[in-house]
Scaffold this active site. Structure first.
Site, PDB file in Angstrom:
ATOM      1  CG  HIS A 262      -2.056   0.822   1.338  1.00  0.00           C
ATOM      2  ND1 HIS A 262      -1.968   2.158   1.497  1.00  0.00           N
ATOM      3  CD2 HIS A 262      -3.502   0.595   0.628  1.00  0.00           C
ATOM      4  CE1 HIS A 262      -3.267   2.742   1.338  1.00  0.00           C
ATOM      5  NE2 HIS A 262      -3.968   1.869   0.732  1.00  0.00           N
ATOM      6  CG  ASP A 315      -8.623  -4.622  -2.883  1.00  0.00           C
ATOM      7  OD1 ASP A 315      -9.895  -4.228  -2.489  1.00  0.00           O
ATOM      8  OD2 ASP A 315      -8.158  -3.575  -3.631  1.00  0.00           O
TER       9      ASP A 315
HETATM   10  N1  CMC Z   1       3.987  -7.553  -4.402  1.00  0.00           N
HETATM   11  C1  CMC Z   1       5.521  -7.450  -4.265  1.00  0.00           C
HETATM   12  N2  CMC Z   1       6.208  -6.465  -4.114  1.00  0.00           N
HETATM   13  C2  CMC Z   1       5.781  -5.318  -4.025  1.00  0.00           C
HETATM   14  C3  CMC Z   1       4.253  -5.252  -3.815  1.00  0.00           C
HETATM   15  C4  CMC Z   1       3.399  -6.547  -4.040  1.00  0.00           C
HETATM   16  N3  CMC Z   1       2.140  -6.589  -4.040  1.00  0.00           N
HETATM   17  N4  CMC Z   1       4.007  -3.961  -3.473  1.00  0.00           N
HETATM   18  C5  CMC Z   1       4.959  -3.479  -3.367  1.00  0.00           C
HETATM   19  N5  CMC Z   1       5.931  -4.192  -3.608  1.00  0.00           N
HETATM   20  C6  CMC Z   1       7.657  -3.871  -3.499  1.00  0.00           C
HETATM   21  C7  CMC Z   1       7.929  -3.298  -4.945  1.00  0.00           C
HETATM   22  O1  CMC Z   1       8.383  -4.216  -5.759  1.00  0.00           O
HETATM   23  C8  CMC Z   1       8.932  -2.303  -4.698  1.00  0.00           C
HETATM   24  O2  CMC Z   1      10.302  -2.885  -4.434  1.00  0.00           O
HETATM   25  P1  CMC Z   1      11.764  -2.204  -4.832  1.00  0.00           P
HETATM   26  O3  CMC Z   1      11.611  -1.041  -3.921  1.00  0.00           O
HETATM   27  O4  CMC Z   1      12.566  -3.403  -4.603  1.00  0.00           O
HETATM   28  O5  CMC Z   1      11.549  -1.841  -6.252  1.00  0.00           O
HETATM   29  C9  CMC Z   1       8.598  -1.739  -3.408  1.00  0.00           C
HETATM   30  O6  CMC Z   1       7.720  -2.691  -2.554  1.00  0.00           O
HETATM   31  C10 CMC Z   1       7.714  -0.313  -3.183  1.00  0.00           C
HETATM   32  O7  CMC Z   1       6.801  -0.565  -4.169  1.00  0.00           O
HETATM   33  P2  CMC Z   1       6.169   0.725  -4.920  1.00  0.00           P
HETATM   34  O8  CMC Z   1       5.339   0.085  -6.086  1.00  0.00           O
HETATM   35  O9  CMC Z   1       7.256   1.746  -5.074  1.00  0.00           O
HETATM   36  O10 CMC Z   1       5.098   0.933  -3.946  1.00  0.00           O
HETATM   37  P3  CMC Z   1       3.940   1.959  -4.233  1.00  0.00           P
HETATM   38  O11 CMC Z   1       3.698   2.699  -3.007  1.00  0.00           O
HETATM   39  O12 CMC Z   1       4.061   2.762  -5.446  1.00  0.00           O
HETATM   40  O13 CMC Z   1       2.549   0.781  -4.536  1.00  0.00           O
HETATM   41  C11 CMC Z   1       0.675  -0.386  -4.771  1.00  0.00           C
HETATM   42  C12 CMC Z   1       1.536   0.629  -4.042  1.00  0.00           C
HETATM   43  C13 CMC Z   1      -0.579  -0.689  -3.995  1.00  0.00           C
HETATM   44  C14 CMC Z   1       0.593   0.130  -6.191  1.00  0.00           C
HETATM   45  C15 CMC Z   1       1.682  -1.773  -4.680  1.00  0.00           C
HETATM   46  O14 CMC Z   1       1.862  -2.173  -3.324  1.00  0.00           O
HETATM   47  C16 CMC Z   1       0.954  -2.694  -5.570  1.00  0.00           C
HETATM   48  O15 CMC Z   1       1.077  -2.850  -6.791  1.00  0.00           O
HETATM   49  N6  CMC Z   1       0.208  -3.770  -4.866  1.00  0.00           N
HETATM   50  C17 CMC Z   1      -0.462  -4.890  -5.709  1.00  0.00           C
HETATM   51  C18 CMC Z   1      -1.820  -4.060  -6.068  1.00  0.00           C
HETATM   52  C19 CMC Z   1      -2.714  -4.001  -4.917  1.00  0.00           C
HETATM   53  O16 CMC Z   1      -3.075  -4.927  -3.937  1.00  0.00           O
HETATM   54  N7  CMC Z   1      -3.479  -2.760  -5.066  1.00  0.00           N
HETATM   55  C20 CMC Z   1      -4.655  -2.574  -3.808  1.00  0.00           C
HETATM   56  C21 CMC Z   1      -4.147  -1.282  -3.113  1.00  0.00           C
HETATM   57  S1  CMC Z   1      -5.263  -1.445  -1.610  1.00  0.00           S
HETATM   58  C22 CMC Z   1      -6.715  -0.791  -2.295  1.00  0.00           C
HETATM   59  C23 CMC Z   1      -6.634   0.721  -2.267  1.00  0.00           C
HETATM   60  O17 CMC Z   1      -6.623   1.430  -1.339  1.00  0.00           O
HETATM   61  O18 CMC Z   1      -6.500   1.363  -3.393  1.00  0.00           O
END
Ligand code: CMC
Length: 379
Positions: A262, A315
């Protein structure tokens, strides 16, 4: 401006956009409050109607206020015929696209269309809170060649939503679980869809335009689309024993484990617990515990990532709730929207109360001062 003078915040991470009295989130401690009330208290003791009132008016209602609010919601359980006509035209599209198109259409038939007063925004928010479930469920029936099931005028919001699936009243426990799902989805600060509604409102565009844009933002898998992805993940994993290897493989390929991580929560997402408890109970009731066990095994396999702030989000268990209730998989994202209308309504109102055009900057990194060459002389 020189590079070093520009502070770039890609994805606006960590940027405060404005002030709010509605939703407080402490991502480090895993705390979520609506208008000062902890989400655990609301999930356990409130219901969607009361929580919607809380969000829209900023205070818990007394019994008379709640009764009146509930009556307004129930009275609003109607769609203009033109909305059914639009659903019929686009019924082969994804339910989120149908929802977006139909909400956009509703502005044409709203008696308050040109009224931008606070009272009118609340009236539109109440109407849409009741109409979105009808759109989602009417489309689900019409795409199968079936007639929509008319809304109940007496069932609570969550039970009525499930009733419109097949015309059967859900059990008390199932309705309660759906209600809890709507409560925990009702608002969540400046996430991508709420931000989108604020950007559109910032231009003084109308309520329906803002919500339509919010729906589009919600539809992506990084935001609302994850619940659908989680059930795909559970099916791919197949058995609890496969979970560790499957997760390892995903992470080795730098793929995302849906339902984890998240932008704001680096501690456990406080909303997830309520749906996890619900999936456990519902699985046991239905004698169908396989999905719950697979999800637990995936969560276990992700334990080492908790150190990096990656936990199960709202989710992760939501998809299994919907699946066990018997809701088609492509309705999982629209369900998120069903719960979110009160949150978007208050965010639109907050934005309107002291409106400002939202207009950030982009740092230009391309070439400059290039010579314009007529097309006849270009290679
Ligand atoms: N699986 C594997 N690695 C992850 C995940 C995941 N679900 N989420 C974050 N990471 C890792 C990512 O690979 C990155 O690693 P590194 O620093 O080595 O590159 C690190 O954590 C930071 O990730 P980020 O994408 O920079 O973080 P963000 O804040 O931009 O992303 C997110 C948040 C929700 C888009 C992401 O966690 C994600 O894609 N999750 C899966 C989709 C999901 O479950 N979405 C629902 C969110 S909750 C509902 C809502 O409120 O919208």
């Amino acid at each position: 401006m020189a590079d070093k003078e520009i502070s770039l915040n890609r994805g606006l991470q960590g940027v405060y956009l404005d002030r709010t009295n509605t939703t407080f989130i402490d991502g480090k401690e895993g705390v979520l409050e609506y208008s000062g009330y902890n989400i655990h208290d609301l999930a356990e003791n409130s219901n969607f109607e009361e929580t919607s009132y809380l969000l829209m008016y900023g205070e818990l209602p007394n019994q008379k206020q709640l009764d009146e609010f509930d009556a307004s919601l129930k009275n609003a359980r109607v769609l203009p015929q033109q909305a059914y006509d639009v659903i019929d035209i686009v019924k082969d599209s994804h339910p989120m696209d149908v929802l977006r198109t139909t909400i956009s259409t509703l502005s044409s038939f709203d008696e308050d269309r040109d009224d931008f007063s606070e009272d009118a925004i609340i009236r539109k928010g109440i109407r849409l809170t009741s109409q979105v479930p009808i759109i989602v469920m009417a489309h689900n029936r019409m795409r199968k060649g079936l007639d929509p099931i008319e809304s109940s005028k007496t069932l609570p919001h969550a039970a009525n939503f499930l009733y419109m699936l097949e015309g059967e009243e859900p059990s008390e426990d199932t309705a309660k679980l759906m209600d809890t799902d709507f409560v925990v989805h009702a608002d969540h600060g400046c996430n991508a869809s709420a931000f989108t509604t604020r950007v559109v409102t910032g231009t003084n565009a109308d309520f329906y335009g803002s919500i339509t844009a919010g729906i589009a933002a919600l539809s992506g898998p990084s935001h609302g689309g994850a619940a659908e992805g989680v059930m795909e993940l559970a099916k791919d994993v197949g058995t609890p024993e496969n979970a560790a290897a499957h997760v390892k493989n995903l992470l080795a390929n730098r793929e995302r484990v849906m339902g984890f991580g998240h932008r704001v929560y680096k501690a456990a997402d406080p909303r997830a617990k309520h749906l996890k408890d619900g999936v456990k109970k519902l699985s046991e009731e239905k004698g169908e515990t396989a999905w719950y066990e697979i999800l637990l095994a995936v969560q276990e396999a992700m334990t080492p990532y908790a150190r990096r702030g990656i936990h199960a989000n709202v989710d992760f268990f939501a998809g299994a709730v919907y699946y066990l209730i018997g809701i088609p998989q492509d309705l999982f994202v629209p369900i998120f929207a069903v719960g979110r209308i009160p949150g978007w309504t208050i965010q639109i109102l907050e934005q309107m109360r002291h409106n400002i055009l939202i207009r950030p900057l982009l740092q230009y990194t391309g070439e400059r001062s290039k010579e314009y060459i007529p097309i006849t002389k270009r290679d």
